[in-house]
Design a protein around this motif. Structure first.
Motif, PDB file in Angstrom:
ATOM      1  N   GLY A  84      -0.151  -7.927  -0.506  1.00 34.91           N
ATOM      2  CA  GLY A  84      -0.337  -8.308   0.751  1.00 34.91           C
ATOM      3  C   GLY A  84       0.013  -9.480   1.214  1.00 34.91           C
ATOM      4  N   LEU A  85       0.026 -10.650   0.509  1.00 32.73           N
ATOM      5  CA  LEU A  85       0.674 -11.781   0.931  1.00 32.73           C
ATOM      6  C   LEU A  85       2.144 -11.912   0.869  1.00 32.73           C
ATOM      7  N   LEU A  86       2.571 -10.876   0.463  1.00 31.75           N
ATOM      8  CA  LEU A  86       4.346 -10.568   1.009  1.00 31.75           C
ATOM      9  C   LEU A  86       4.545  -9.535   1.917  1.00 31.75           C
ATOM     10  N   GLN A  87       3.656  -9.087   2.726  1.00 30.29           N
ATOM     11  CA  GLN A  87       3.893  -8.043   3.504  1.00 30.29           C
ATOM     12  C   GLN A  87       4.386  -8.417   4.726  1.00 30.29           C
ATOM     13  N   SER A  88       5.259  -7.549   5.642  1.00 32.29           N
ATOM     14  CA  SER A  88       5.839  -7.691   6.730  1.00 32.29           C
ATOM     15  C   SER A  88       4.546  -7.429   7.583  1.00 32.29           C
ATOM     16  N   ALA A  89       4.554  -7.711   9.055  1.00 33.61           N
ATOM     17  CA  ALA A  89       3.344  -7.395   9.990  1.00 33.61           C
ATOM     18  C   ALA A  89       3.440  -5.724  10.046  1.00 33.61           C
ATOM     19  N   ALA A  90       4.440  -5.101  10.234  1.00 32.75           N
ATOM     20  CA  ALA A  90       4.708  -3.645  10.432  1.00 32.75           C
ATOM     21  C   ALA A  90       4.077  -2.861   9.168  1.00 32.75           C
ATOM     22  N   TYR A  91       4.579  -3.316   7.832  1.00 36.73           N
ATOM     23  CA  TYR A  91       4.144  -2.862   6.878  1.00 36.73           C
ATOM     24  C   TYR A  91       2.665  -2.745   6.609  1.00 36.73           C
ATOM     25  N   THR A  92       2.002  -4.218   7.164  1.00 38.07           N
ATOM     26  CA  THR A  92       0.717  -4.159   6.844  1.00 38.07           C
ATOM     27  C   THR A  92      -0.238  -3.098   7.776  1.00 38.07           C
ATOM     28  N   ARG A  93       0.784  -3.135   8.976  1.00 34.45           N
ATOM     29  CA  ARG A  93      -0.219  -2.227  10.161  1.00 34.45           C
ATOM     30  C   ARG A  93       0.038  -0.882   9.492  1.00 34.45           C
TER      31      ARG A  93
END
Length: 191
Positions: free
Chosen positions: A33-42
């Protein structure tokens, strides 16, 4: 916790993240989670919301998680992250989302506070057997991700088992240029 919405879940861990100095995370499912991009997190949180039938507050939850990433750039926090190579090859969202996430991963892995290890496909496993994804917060707590629940481990003997597993998995990983090469190869495979 998720019944109150995914934003609440993201906000609830803020004190734990602030007080932790040494993070150790092993991910066998998704980019940490701390290394995710916004689109990936979405994309990840959209799947969680769909599978668990929770309120649709995804945009707010993404914003909270992205704000939490400031911890990568501040204070004396240290992050040792291990990822199985198949995580790089599993398309979350679509190809563009995944390519962006992998590019972001290269960027955050270059931060002085972050050590990213990738366990290559085909590596003889020995004692470093793939296990459930987990995050260690100092030597005080381990959070374990299960299909149906989130497990919090606080017993010293059990925390020691996770520390041992992390150490064994760490010996299988590649770092630096070799890790970047695996990420770049995964990006190129999306084209």
């Amino acid at each position: 916790m998720e019944r109150a919405g995914l934003t609440h879940v993201q906000q609830s861990v803020a004190p734990l993240f602030e007080r932790t100095r040494r993070f150790r995370a092993y991910q066998s499912w998704v980019i940490p989670g701390l290394l995710q991009s916004a689109a990936y997190t979405r994309a990840v949180l959209s799947t969680v919301a769909h599978l668990r039938d929770v309120p649709d507050d995804i945009e707010d939850a993404v914003a909270v998680r992205m704000e939490r990433q400031r911890i990568l750039h501040s204070g004396d926090h240290r992050f040792a992250m291990l990822v199985e190579e198949w995580v790089l090859r599993t398309v979350i969202g679509d190809n563009d989302t995944m390519a962006g996430a992998l590019g972001h991963l290269i960027s955050v892995a270059s931060l002085p506070s972050v050590s990213l290890g990738i366990i290559p496909l085909g590596t003889p496993r020995g004692a470093g057997w793939p296990v459930e994804s987990f995050t260690m917060y100092d030597d005080a707590q381990v959070n374990v991700e299960l299909v149906s629940a989130h497990l919090t481990v606080t017993q010293p003997g059990e925390i020691a088992e996770y520390a041992k597993a992390f150490a064994e998995l760490s010996t299988l990983a590649v770092y630096g240029a070799q890790a970047r090469s695996l990420i770049t190869t995964a990006i190129n495979a999306l084209r």
